[in-house]
Design a protein around this motif. Structure first.
Motif, mmCIF file in Angstrom:
data_model
loop_
_atom_site.group_PDB
_atom_site.id
_atom_site.type_symbol
_atom_site.label_atom_id
_atom_site.label_comp_id
_atom_site.label_asym_id
_atom_site.label_seq_id
_atom_site.Cartn_x
_atom_site.Cartn_y
_atom_site.Cartn_z
ATOM 1 N N ASN A 175 22.287 17.661 88.875
ATOM 2 C CA ASN A 175 21.895 16.398 88.461
ATOM 3 C C ASN A 175 21.279 15.533 89.519
ATOM 4 O OD1 ASN A 175 24.055 15.365 89.816
ATOM 5 N ND2 ASN A 175 25.246 15.781 88.167
ATOM 6 N N LYS A 176 21.031 14.246 89.280
ATOM 7 C CA LYS A 176 20.202 13.546 90.211
ATOM 8 C C LYS A 176 21.127 13.485 91.570
ATOM 9 C CE LYS A 176 22.537 9.570 88.747
ATOM 10 N NZ LYS A 176 22.628 7.898 88.379
ATOM 11 N N THR A 177 22.251 13.570 91.409
ATOM 12 C CA THR A 177 23.275 13.384 92.746
ATOM 13 C C THR A 177 23.524 14.715 93.340
ATOM 14 O OG1 THR A 177 24.177 11.388 91.620
ATOM 15 C CG2 THR A 177 25.440 12.189 93.500
ATOM 16 N N VAL A 178 23.973 15.650 92.502
ATOM 17 C CA VAL A 178 24.235 17.280 93.089
ATOM 18 C C VAL A 178 23.140 17.993 92.872
ATOM 19 C CG1 VAL A 178 26.035 18.953 92.792
ATOM 20 C CG2 VAL A 178 26.617 16.564 92.427
ATOM 21 N N GLY A 179 22.228 18.041 93.816
ATOM 22 C CA GLY A 179 20.997 18.800 93.698
ATOM 23 C C GLY A 179 21.202 20.361 94.312
ATOM 24 N N VAL B 40 24.264 13.895 105.133
ATOM 25 C CA VAL B 40 25.233 13.689 103.921
ATOM 26 C C VAL B 40 26.556 13.775 104.716
ATOM 27 C CG1 VAL B 40 26.062 14.913 101.786
ATOM 28 C CG2 VAL B 40 23.766 14.870 102.663
ATOM 29 N N LEU C 164 28.168 16.345 98.205
ATOM 30 C CA LEU C 164 27.052 15.708 97.380
ATOM 31 C C LEU C 164 27.530 14.696 96.455
ATOM 32 C CD1 LEU C 164 24.660 18.525 96.936
ATOM 33 C CD2 LEU C 164 24.094 16.365 98.271
ATOM 34 N N ASP D 285 28.450 10.144 97.654
ATOM 35 C CA ASP D 285 28.026 10.325 99.064
ATOM 36 C C ASP D 285 27.927 8.560 99.387
ATOM 37 O OD1 ASP D 285 25.885 9.474 97.523
ATOM 38 O OD2 ASP D 285 24.305 10.393 98.943
ATOM 39 N N PHE D 286 26.960 7.811 99.905
ATOM 40 C CA PHE D 286 26.892 6.441 100.222
ATOM 41 C C PHE D 286 27.091 5.552 99.352
ATOM 42 C CE2 PHE D 286 24.707 9.012 103.584
ATOM 43 C CZ PHE D 286 25.258 8.774 104.600
ATOM 44 N N LEU D 287 26.302 5.709 98.318
ATOM 45 C CA LEU D 287 26.299 4.498 97.398
ATOM 46 C C LEU D 287 26.892 4.956 96.119
ATOM 47 C CD1 LEU D 287 23.934 3.380 99.139
ATOM 48 C CD2 LEU D 287 22.576 3.043 97.131
ATOM 49 N N PRO D 288 28.145 4.175 95.996
ATOM 50 C CA PRO D 288 28.926 4.395 94.595
ATOM 51 C C PRO D 288 28.124 4.574 93.296
ATOM 52 C CG PRO D 288 30.011 2.806 96.087
ATOM 53 C CD PRO D 288 28.653 3.075 96.546
ATOM 54 N N SER D 289 27.202 3.690 93.586
ATOM 55 C CA SER D 289 26.262 3.770 91.971
ATOM 56 C C SER D 289 25.824 5.086 91.490
ATOM 57 C CB SER D 289 25.147 2.802 92.237
ATOM 58 O OG SER D 289 24.277 3.411 92.915
ATOM 59 N N SER D 290 25.533 5.864 92.564
ATOM 60 C CA SER D 290 25.231 7.014 92.212
ATOM 61 C C SER D 290 25.991 8.281 92.276
ATOM 62 C CB SER D 290 23.999 7.621 93.397
ATOM 63 O OG SER D 290 22.909 6.757 93.329
ATOM 64 N N TRP D 291 27.290 7.954 92.295
ATOM 65 C CA TRP D 291 28.401 8.913 92.118
ATOM 66 C C TRP D 291 28.528 9.732 90.811
ATOM 67 C CZ3 TRP D 291 33.351 6.461 94.725
ATOM 68 C CH2 TRP D 291 33.077 6.391 96.013
ATOM 69 N N SER D 292 28.581 10.998 90.784
ATOM 70 C CA SER D 292 28.430 11.836 89.587
ATOM 71 C C SER D 292 29.129 13.023 89.804
ATOM 72 C CB SER D 292 26.831 12.081 89.477
ATOM 73 O OG SER D 292 26.826 12.864 88.487
ATOM 74 N N GLN E 34 24.889 4.740 85.186
ATOM 75 C CA GLN E 34 25.773 4.656 86.421
ATOM 76 C C GLN E 34 27.243 4.739 85.921
ATOM 77 O OE1 GLN E 34 25.375 0.699 88.525
ATOM 78 N NE2 GLN E 34 27.127 1.197 89.718
ATOM 79 N N ARG F 68 32.556 -0.741 100.454
ATOM 80 C CA ARG F 68 31.634 -0.531 101.544
ATOM 81 C C ARG F 68 30.867 -1.679 101.592
ATOM 82 N NH1 ARG F 68 30.205 5.809 99.615
ATOM 83 N NH2 ARG F 68 32.516 6.404 100.402
ATOM 84 N N SER G 132 23.324 12.945 83.861
ATOM 85 C CA SER G 132 23.042 12.407 85.088
ATOM 86 C C SER G 132 21.684 12.765 85.440
ATOM 87 C CB SER G 132 23.909 12.565 86.176
ATOM 88 O OG SER G 132 25.218 12.123 86.068
ATOM 89 N N ARG G 133 20.630 12.842 84.574
ATOM 90 C CA ARG G 133 19.347 13.110 85.118
ATOM 91 C C ARG G 133 18.372 12.296 84.868
ATOM 92 N NH1 ARG G 133 19.818 19.351 82.832
ATOM 93 N NH2 ARG G 133 20.925 20.219 84.457
ATOM 94 N N TYR H 222 27.569 -3.515 90.439
ATOM 95 C CA TYR H 222 28.951 -3.275 90.758
ATOM 96 C C TYR H 222 30.233 -4.333 90.228
ATOM 97 C CZ TYR H 222 26.629 -0.016 94.046
ATOM 98 O OH TYR H 222 25.971 0.898 94.567
ATOM 99 N N ASN I 56 19.069 15.553 98.251
ATOM 100 C CA ASN I 56 20.394 15.790 98.788
ATOM 101 C C ASN I 56 20.551 15.074 99.924
ATOM 102 O OD1 ASN I 56 21.124 17.474 96.925
ATOM 103 N ND2 ASN I 56 20.639 19.319 98.194
ATOM 104 N N LYS J 237 19.936 8.043 97.299
ATOM 105 C CA LYS J 237 19.899 8.813 95.906
ATOM 106 C C LYS J 237 18.853 8.156 94.938
ATOM 107 C CE LYS J 237 22.419 12.127 96.690
ATOM 108 N NZ LYS J 237 22.117 12.091 98.076
ATOM 109 N N TRP K 60 13.537 18.365 85.992
ATOM 110 C CA TRP K 60 14.511 19.585 85.678
ATOM 111 C C TRP K 60 14.125 20.516 84.591
ATOM 112 C CZ3 TRP K 60 18.279 20.082 89.040
ATOM 113 C CH2 TRP K 60 18.635 19.105 89.720
#
Lengths: 482, 388
Positions: A69-73, A249, A393, A396-403, B56, B64, B139-140, B150, B229, B234, B240
């Motif tokens: 997906n967008k986060t785990v490439g 990363v 992956l 990572d940095f921005l929790p909004s993109s965590w997946s 999200q 952070r 998530s795509r 947030y 990555n 991100k 895809w």
């Protein structure tokens, strides 16, 4: 009375002579394959078909067929790639480094280890191809003169370094393997009873005539190729590790990666060699050639490298804590205690804890136990790459993109199928090529002359309780490894 | 509810199967709609679950230092309140030339209400594919701009906001879940000066323009996804599937009417390539051309990106950072401006402005005025204090 302490047990047991070796090793080539071979070959062909189907399906519909997906490439694709490249490493180590260090115990296993290298690198390459969004332009990362104007590759990119590293590794390994095969192919040619066999083995023997001159050249080129291959043992996986280490990363960005990946590669490679050889010595009845002494030596390597990677896992945690970088610290805590924590503990259990059983001599010399351990090692090393790639992956940095990442049936099929590809090639190799290096092996067994001498001196010894000094030398040099 | 669509041919084509019509649950009573008076409707609790498609799925910032805010009182006392934590940076890289234009964007988190108009206009301007519920669950989503949202709740024991989900799950913590604080952060490609995506692409499909843009060459991309990555924000989106002329994605790229909406100035991307925010490069080029035809220099405000144009609160300001009189240059000198992940020195071209809340209690906490490098340690502590 003199006493000679045995440095090492016999490398070849069963009192084999030169002609025994030739007969034993050419047996699968000159006879119809056994039922066990057909079973294995048939099974791997079916699994290969799964690989062909699932890879073709992915290429037809797109990478959306996978769970990325967008986060785990990257996930299964690069995990499998690194896994297979790693497996290849033992072949080069056994054939090149141990040749340079004159470790004669390698002689019964180097041929199949080298074959394993080549097939494993092919499997790895298949993942480079299939992970690309547009595999039909897969040749673009190669710096070829082109008609696109002044387009060139990006020499800053670790993926371009990969292209060089993997292609060099593959070609050097292939040449080394082939050169080593020539004298044995010539043996098969000379014994050939069918026209086809005479033609094809004659073709690939490249006019080998067994003269002192060709033997001399063979020895020289073997040493040169070994010297070229040796740095590759270190370089290939170092460069593969840089795909991760040079990125930013959290969890990838670590300087420890090159040595840690090399140790891991040798670890997994020896695991795979053990898996193959424990089976091969049963199926092909090569127990006199691949003795428990060989298994013992390889188990020691597994234990050493397993402990090294375990040290690296712990070092990573220390460095993340010491760095003071909150993203790094989170990445490692998440790795061990996050949603993919179970994979971390599988990795730790299989790679650091499990190989410690090889402190026991029993564990190192019991084939069925070694077989189970070798599978555990390979499961652990697959999970190591999965842990590094996916757990880093997905948060990572921005929790909004965590997946989260969940693999699909297509990804499982490709992983399973790559084993089909590997074993399909390996079974073909066992049938059509001498799977043990006959010519090298003959240099470590007693010649008929040596046997007679030994018998003679033993008689003398029994008569006189005295033995001339040079008898020791003969025995030491020709019977025992160093 | 949820875009429940009943009428209109186009609408039924476009949104069929989306949402449910909830009006049968609603009755009209005393001149107002009421939900509990509908004829003979009963509600029964079931064990069925329904997975919500969200772009999200993690909702807190986890302590952070990426969201900066201060109270109005603090801001009046010190305009840089809440924004004193700046990294001391040493660069290993050669700087890019920045003659001519250097495009950048300032985002005022104080103005942003999180309405999402920017996301819609960006998608329309840049032919961003609509991927549907299933792919959102995977998530795509393909959005080039998104609004990161947030939440935080007050920890009643410490009186401080808690942003770690772990603390919410700990039953020993008393968290005030009745009162939520929300922070919106529009996020798009930051057009980094030292872009991590550019160095890792094996085929130079993503490169730096002379005007500070990070550009994608779609037809050079081989789809390794390494750039995505390595992107710390991100924001990169991968094709895809083939999203046009594909029965699996029957949204608006499949029929003639839908295709008439496609912006002819923007390439429709093929399967297997990466894409992302381009700072509406087609608009930049058009404005340059217009200025050239009119035989004049470009002036500030000539180029408006789609997101900026549609923002009702003017939270997004786009412009030339090399023009000292441009609005963005002024905003970038503002004490409230900061960039995300400054310590990684990727040099984003997008700056964010501290959110100032009109509340009584302090948010930023005790802070030392203007940043000096030897005071870094204390500042860092103060900032952590403020955000944990």
């Amino acid at each position: 009375m003199s006493y000679e302490s045995p440095i090492r047990d016999l490398l070849v047991t069963g009192g084999k002579t030169y002609s025994d070796i030739t007969k034993d090793i050419t047996r699968p080539i000159e006879n119809k394959p056994s039922k066990a071979w057909w079973l294995g070959f048939g099974l791997s062909s079916i699994v290969l078909a799964i690989w062909i189907f699932s890879t073709t399906y992915t290429m037809l519909v797109g990478l959306g067929a996978w769970g990325l997906n967008k986060t785990v490439g990257w996930a299964f694709d690069i995990t499998n790639f690194v896994f297979w490249v790693g497996i290849g490493h033992a072949g080069t180590l056994i054939s090149a480094v141990l040749l340079l260090f004159r470790q004669k115990w390698r002689m019964s296993i180097n041929r199949s280890a080298e074959a394993m290298t080549i097939f494993a690198v092919l499997c790895a390459a298949s993942f480079i191809l299939s992970h690309m969004g547009r595999p039909w332009v897969a040749y673009w990362p190669i710096p070829l003169p082109n008609a696109f104007g002044s387009l060139w590759v990006n020499f800053n990119s670790p993926l371009v370094w990969d292209v060089f590293a993997i292609s060099t590794y593959f070609s050097v390994s292939l040449v080394f393997w082939y050169v080593g095969l020539i004298p044995d192919i010539a043996t098969v040619r000379d014994r050939a009873t069918t026209k086809a066999r005479k033609f094809w083995y004659g073709f690939f023997a490249m006019g080998w005539n067994g003269s002192t001159k060709v033997w001399h050249r063979y020895e020289v080129i073997s040493l040169i190729l070994a010297a070229i291959s040796t740095p590759l043992v270190l370089s290939v996986h170092s460069i593969v590790s840089m795909d991760f280490a040079t990125s930013l990363v959290p969890g990838w960005h670590t300087t420890i990666f090159p040595p840690y990946f090399v140790a891991g590669a040798i670890f997994s490679g020896f695991g795979m060699v053990l898996t193959l050889l424990v089976v091969a010595r049963e199926v092909l009845n090569y127990k006199d050639y691949i003795t428990s002494e060989h298994l013992d030596a390889m188990c020691r390597v597994v234990m050493l490298t397993g402990t090294l990677v375990g040290l690296a896992y712990i070092t990573e945690f220390f460095v993340a804590a010491y760095s003071g970088v909150e993203y790094e610290q989170y990445a490692f805590l998440n790795r061990a205690f996050g949603p993919y924590g179970w994979s971390y503990w599988i990795m730790m259990g299989c790679n650091l804890v499990a190989p410690q059983v090889f402190w026991s001599k029993w564990a190192r010399t019991t084939p069925w136990f070694i077989f189970i351990m070798s599978i555990i090692v390979n499961i652990g090393m697959w999970f190591e790459r999965f842990v590094i790639i996916v757990t880093s992956l997905h948060r990572d940095f921005l929790p909004s993109s965590w997946s989260m990442y969940t693999p699909t049936i297509v990804e499982f099929s490709i992983l399973l199928g790559s084993f089909g590809l590997f074993f399909f090639l390996f079974f073909l190799f066992m049938k059509f090529l001498p799977s043990i290096n006959m010519s090298e092996l003959k240099s470590i067994v007693k010649t008929k002359h040596a046997l007679e001498l030994e018998k003679h001196y033993t008689e003398l010894l029994n008569n006189n309780h005295k033995m001339p000094q040079h008898a020791h030398e003969t025995k030491g040099d020709s019977v025992h490894g160093h | 509810m949820g875009y429940g669509k009943l009428i209109g041919k186009v609408a039924s084509n476009f949104g069929k199967g989306l949402g449910k019509n909830a009006f049968s649950l609603v009755g009209f009573e005393n001149g107002t709609y009421a939900y509990n008076t509908a004829n003979g409707v009963t509600l029964t609790k079931t064990d069925d679950g329904y997975e919500l498609a969200q772009t999200q799925t993690h909702h807190t910032i986890e302590g952070r230092n990426l969201l900066r805010e201060a109270s109005l009182d603090e801001y009046i006392k010190n305009p840089s309140a809440g924004n004193n934590d700046h990294a001391h940076i040493i660069s290993l890289w050669e700087e890019h030339d920045s003659k001519g234009h250097k495009w950048g964007m300032a985002i005022d988190m104080n103005a942003c209400t999180g309405c999402g108009a920017c996301v819609v206009s960006c998608s329309a301007e840049n032919n961003v594919p609509v991927v549907g519920r299933k792919e959102i669950l995977n998530s795509r989503e393909m959005h080039w701009i998104r609004i990161d949202r947030y939440y935080s709740f007050k920890n009643l024991a410490t009186g401080k906001p808690s942003t770690k989900e772990k603390e919410y799950n700990d039953k020993n913590n008393k968290i005030d879940f009745e009162h939520v604080t929300v922070m919106h952060q529009p996020m798009m490609c930051q057009h980094c000066g030292h872009a991590p995506c550019e160095t890792v692409c094996p085929v130079l499909a993503t490169v730096h323009s002379s005007e500070g843009l990070n550009q994608m060459a779609y037809n050079r991309c081989v789809g390794t996804r390494y750039c995505a990555n390595n992107c710390p924000y991100k924001v990169r989106r991968f094709n895809w599937f083939k999203y046009r002329e594909n029965d699996q994605f029957d949204f608006h790229f499949n029929n003639d009417l839908g295709r008439m909406v496609i912006n002819p100035d923007v390439t429709v991307r093929s399967r297997g390539v990466m894409e992302k925010c381009s700072f509406c490069v087609q608009r930049i080029q058009a404005s340059k051309l217009k200025a050239k035809i009119e035989n004049r220099k470009m002036v500030d405000g000539d180029v408006k990106t789609a997101c900026q144009q549609s923002c009702p609160a003017d939270a997004l300001v786009f412009g030339d950072m090399n023009d000292p009189n441009s609005e963005i240059s002024k905003l970038f000198k503002n004490e409230r401006k900061y960039v995300l992940l400054e310590e990684y020195n990727v040099q984003p071209s997008v700056g964010y402005m501290t959110k100032i809340r009109n509340v009584n209690e302090p948010i930023a906490g005790e802070q030392k005025a203007p940043a000096k490098h030897d005071e870094k340690h204390e500042e860092h502590k103060a900032a952590e204090h403020a955000h944990s």
